[in-house]
Write an enzyme that holds these catalytic residues in place. Sequence first.
Site, PDB file in Angstrom:
ATOM      1  CB  THR A 135      -0.902  -0.010   1.268  1.00 28.89           C
ATOM      2  OG1 THR A 135      -1.466   1.272   1.462  1.00 28.89           O
ATOM      3  CG2 THR A 135      -0.098  -0.341   2.524  1.00 28.89           C
ATOM      4  CG  ASP A 136      -1.164   4.987  -0.921  1.00 33.47           C
ATOM      5  OD1 ASP A 136      -1.708   4.326  -0.010  1.00 33.47           O
ATOM      6  OD2 ASP A 136      -1.769   5.886  -1.546  1.00 33.47           O
ATOM      7  CD  GLU A 137      -3.470   3.307   4.174  1.00 33.61           C
ATOM      8  OE1 GLU A 137      -3.423   3.312   5.403  1.00 33.61           O
ATOM      9  OE2 GLU A 137      -4.500   3.039   3.524  1.00 33.61           O
ATOM     10  CE1 TYR A 173      -3.226  -2.677   5.691  1.00 38.32           C
ATOM     11  CE2 TYR A 173      -3.228  -0.324   5.218  1.00 38.32           C
ATOM     12  CZ  TYR A 173      -3.249  -1.643   4.771  1.00 38.32           C
ATOM     13  OH  TYR A 173      -3.276  -1.914   3.427  1.00 38.32           O
ATOM     14  CE  LYS A 177       0.179  -4.634   2.918  1.00 35.54           C
ATOM     15  NZ  LYS A 177      -0.232  -5.950   2.363  1.00 35.54           N
TER      16      LYS A 177
HETATM   17  P1  NAD Z   1      -9.581  -7.448   2.279  1.00 36.59           P
HETATM   18  O1  NAD Z   1      -9.566  -7.154   3.740  1.00 36.59           O
HETATM   19  O2  NAD Z   1     -10.829  -7.194   1.496  1.00 36.59           O
HETATM   20  O3  NAD Z   1      -9.219  -8.991   2.045  1.00 36.59           O
HETATM   21  C1  NAD Z   1      -8.213  -9.637   2.742  1.00 36.59           C
HETATM   22  C2  NAD Z   1      -8.324 -11.131   2.459  1.00 36.59           C
HETATM   23  O4  NAD Z   1      -7.233 -11.789   3.146  1.00 36.59           O
HETATM   24  C3  NAD Z   1      -9.621 -11.759   2.980  1.00 36.59           C
HETATM   25  O5  NAD Z   1     -10.133 -12.632   2.017  1.00 36.59           O
HETATM   26  C4  NAD Z   1      -9.178 -12.512   4.234  1.00 36.59           C
HETATM   27  O6  NAD Z   1      -9.975 -13.653   4.508  1.00 36.59           O
HETATM   28  C5  NAD Z   1      -7.757 -12.903   3.856  1.00 36.59           C
HETATM   29  N1  NAD Z   1      -6.911 -13.117   5.037  1.00 36.59           N
HETATM   30  C6  NAD Z   1      -6.760 -12.292   6.119  1.00 36.59           C
HETATM   31  N2  NAD Z   1      -5.901 -12.848   7.004  1.00 36.59           N
HETATM   32  C7  NAD Z   1      -5.503 -14.027   6.461  1.00 36.59           C
HETATM   33  C8  NAD Z   1      -4.602 -15.039   6.892  1.00 36.59           C
HETATM   34  N3  NAD Z   1      -3.976 -14.956   8.074  1.00 36.59           N
HETATM   35  N4  NAD Z   1      -4.390 -16.094   6.091  1.00 36.59           N
HETATM   36  C9  NAD Z   1      -5.026 -16.205   4.903  1.00 36.59           C
HETATM   37  N5  NAD Z   1      -5.900 -15.280   4.448  1.00 36.59           N
HETATM   38  C10 NAD Z   1      -6.131 -14.206   5.229  1.00 36.59           C
HETATM   39  O7  NAD Z   1      -8.344  -6.675   1.695  1.00 36.59           O
HETATM   40  P2  NAD Z   1      -8.173  -5.882   0.313  1.00 36.59           P
HETATM   41  O8  NAD Z   1      -8.705  -4.516   0.479  1.00 36.59           O
HETATM   42  O9  NAD Z   1      -8.645  -6.729  -0.812  1.00 36.59           O
HETATM   43  O10 NAD Z   1      -6.579  -5.753   0.256  1.00 36.59           O
HETATM   44  C11 NAD Z   1      -5.797  -6.807  -0.285  1.00 36.59           C
HETATM   45  C12 NAD Z   1      -4.331  -6.445  -0.203  1.00 36.59           C
HETATM   46  O11 NAD Z   1      -4.090  -5.247  -0.935  1.00 36.59           O
HETATM   47  C13 NAD Z   1      -3.832  -6.172   1.219  1.00 36.59           C
HETATM   48  O12 NAD Z   1      -2.550  -6.730   1.338  1.00 36.59           O
HETATM   49  C14 NAD Z   1      -3.804  -4.661   1.324  1.00 36.59           C
HETATM   50  O13 NAD Z   1      -2.795  -4.239   2.233  1.00 36.59           O
HETATM   51  C15 NAD Z   1      -3.464  -4.286  -0.105  1.00 36.59           C
HETATM   52  N6  NAD Z   1      -3.968  -2.957  -0.534  1.00 36.59           N
HETATM   53  C16 NAD Z   1      -5.292  -2.646  -0.391  1.00 36.59           C
HETATM   54  C17 NAD Z   1      -5.749  -1.409  -0.832  1.00 36.59           C
HETATM   55  C18 NAD Z   1      -7.207  -1.034  -0.728  1.00 36.59           C
HETATM   56  O14 NAD Z   1      -7.552   0.113  -1.020  1.00 36.59           O
HETATM   57  N7  NAD Z   1      -8.110  -1.929  -0.350  1.00 36.59           N
HETATM   58  C19 NAD Z   1      -4.853  -0.505  -1.422  1.00 36.59           C
HETATM   59  C20 NAD Z   1      -3.512  -0.864  -1.551  1.00 36.59           C
HETATM   60  C21 NAD Z   1      -3.087  -2.110  -1.114  1.00 36.59           C
HETATM   61  P1  TYD Z   2     -10.736   3.951   4.394  1.00 38.75           P
HETATM   62  O1  TYD Z   2     -11.714   3.536   3.367  1.00 38.75           O
HETATM   63  O2  TYD Z   2     -10.791   3.321   5.745  1.00 38.75           O
HETATM   64  O3  TYD Z   2      -9.277   3.784   3.747  1.00 38.75           O
HETATM   65  P2  TYD Z   2      -7.825   4.289   4.292  1.00 38.75           P
HETATM   66  O4  TYD Z   2      -7.943   4.644   5.720  1.00 38.75           O
HETATM   67  O5  TYD Z   2      -7.006   3.050   4.095  1.00 38.75           O
HETATM   68  O6  TYD Z   2      -7.423   5.418   3.417  1.00 38.75           O
HETATM   69  O7  TYD Z   2     -10.858   5.520   4.616  1.00 38.75           O
HETATM   70  C1  TYD Z   2     -10.713   6.433   3.533  1.00 38.75           C
HETATM   71  C2  TYD Z   2     -10.780   7.833   4.107  1.00 38.75           C
HETATM   72  O8  TYD Z   2     -12.098   8.071   4.622  1.00 38.75           O
HETATM   73  C3  TYD Z   2      -9.833   8.047   5.278  1.00 38.75           C
HETATM   74  O9  TYD Z   2      -9.308   9.366   5.213  1.00 38.75           O
HETATM   75  C4  TYD Z   2     -10.712   7.905   6.505  1.00 38.75           C
HETATM   76  C5  TYD Z   2     -12.076   8.389   6.011  1.00 38.75           C
HETATM   77  N1  TYD Z   2     -13.243   7.740   6.638  1.00 38.75           N
HETATM   78  C6  TYD Z   2     -14.253   8.521   7.226  1.00 38.75           C
HETATM   79  O10 TYD Z   2     -14.183   9.754   7.220  1.00 38.75           O
HETATM   80  N2  TYD Z   2     -15.318   7.891   7.791  1.00 38.75           N
HETATM   81  C7  TYD Z   2     -15.432   6.508   7.821  1.00 38.75           C
HETATM   82  O11 TYD Z   2     -16.426   5.985   8.386  1.00 38.75           O
HETATM   83  C8  TYD Z   2     -14.401   5.730   7.211  1.00 38.75           C
HETATM   84  C9  TYD Z   2     -14.481   4.227   7.211  1.00 38.75           C
HETATM   85  C10 TYD Z   2     -13.334   6.393   6.620  1.00 38.75           C
END
Ligand code: NAD
Ligand code: TYD
Length: 368
Positions: A135-137, A173, A177
């Site tokens: 992630t970019d975070e 988080y 990561k």
């Molecule tokens: P998500 O929370 O929707 O899905 C996570 C999946 O991992 C689930 O299916 C869960 O069952 C599985 N999981 C969790 N713990 C596990 C374990 N111990 N063993 C096996 N499986 C396990 O997450 P997402 O939003 O799809 O993100 C996927 C990946 O992409 C993550 O690594 C996250 O850091 C990265 N990412 C997400 C975003 C975003 O905006 N959602 C952006 C950048 C990077």
């Molecule tokens: P989120 O979807 O949790 O992603 P991330 O924290 O990984 O960027 O949140 C996106 C943005 O929205 C973040 O700045 C936090 C804000 N946010 C709210 O203001 N209210 C909410 O209920 C949630 C879940 C997020």
Amino acid sequence: MKKSIIITGGAGFIGSHIVRLMVKKYPDYKIINLDKLTYAGNLENLKDIEGASNYSFAKMDICDFEGVLELMKREEVNGVIHLAAESHVDRSIKDPFAFAQTNVMGTLSLLQAARLYWESLPEKYEGKRFYHISTDEVYGALQLDNPAGKDGKGPYGTEFFTENTRYQPHSPYSAAKASSDHFVRAFHDTYGMPTIVTNCSNNYGPYQFPEKLIPLFINNIRKRKPLPVYGKGENVRDWLYVEDHAAAIDLIFHQGKAGETYNIGGFNEWKNIDIVKTLIKTVDRQLGRKEGEDLDLITYVADRAGHDLRYAIDASKLERELGWKPKVQFEEGIELTVKWYLENEKWMDNVTSGAYQEYYESMYGNRR
Ligand code: NAD
Ligand code: TYD
């Protein structure tokens, strides 16, 4: 060599899009979805491809080193695309241990299993790939120093995260990561494992668990529940449609260079409050309500602890070296996303009630 790929976290939001893409696009690959099925994993997300002959599912914890090693040997795995993680910042503030366990120890367990298996083969790392999705975070937060968008730079700031930006995570988080990214690079530098890391901005689209901003708010607007905006809603995120991320992962898995890092982003910065207003208008219109009539659902609440002010990705390396660019414009992506959630109310209700968890527990047992 025939490709046999483990995709971890394939039952989650982004993972389900990658699994679907790979299963459909590469009928001769073996795609193994390894997922623990936590609250965020839902096999409903993959109903349309679950019967495909090149797809299989393994309910497993990535921390189960022996289990993962066994699976890799049995399936002669030569590629790993690693997405499994605890992914929600607010949960990490409440329970940081779970994040260190899965994101750090789980990644290490996968790396070590891949290393032991691949090093035991005559050809060793040849034809192998370990691709870690991050992630970019991990880069921390940027300033809001360009509100007028002058100089042709971003609309909210002049600085961007590049692949060389120093890691400075703020939430449990992002700290977990960041640590996992370091382990992946360490396995490349120490053992010569062909690894790749990508750092992507916020994704949105179908099948995202409704605890994240966009699906949570769509659901709340639908049900006319309050929309809890943290702080003043001034925080900025860079948003990417999930299928664009999946396309980037496919490209990088096949053409990226071992040992490299690539940033992936949407060139699409938005303040939270502007997204929220756009969502309200879009949901209202699609439901046949008066556009904007639900604006009074906006409720400012206490800010998130350690809330990163601004994320913005410079994805020019990926464009320059591999020719990737996002295809879906934000307006179109939001339209598609709102439509999907409104058309899949049953999915949403099932996920928010937790009913799907009981169903899969009865099928696979409770190993959470
Ligand atoms: P998500 O929370 O929707 O899905 C996570 C999946 O991992 C689930 O299916 C869960 O069952 C599985 N999981 C969790 N713990 C596990 C374990 N111990 N063993 C096996 N499986 C396990 O997450 P997402 O939003 O799809 O993100 C996927 C990946 O992409 C993550 O690594 C996250 O850091 C990265 N990412 C997400 C975003 C975003 O905006 N959602 C952006 C950048 C990077
Ligand atoms: P989120 O979807 O949790 O992603 P991330 O924290 O990984 O960027 O949140 C996106 C943005 O929205 C973040 O700045 C936090 C804000 N946010 C709210 O203001 N209210 C909410 O209920 C949630 C879940 C997020």
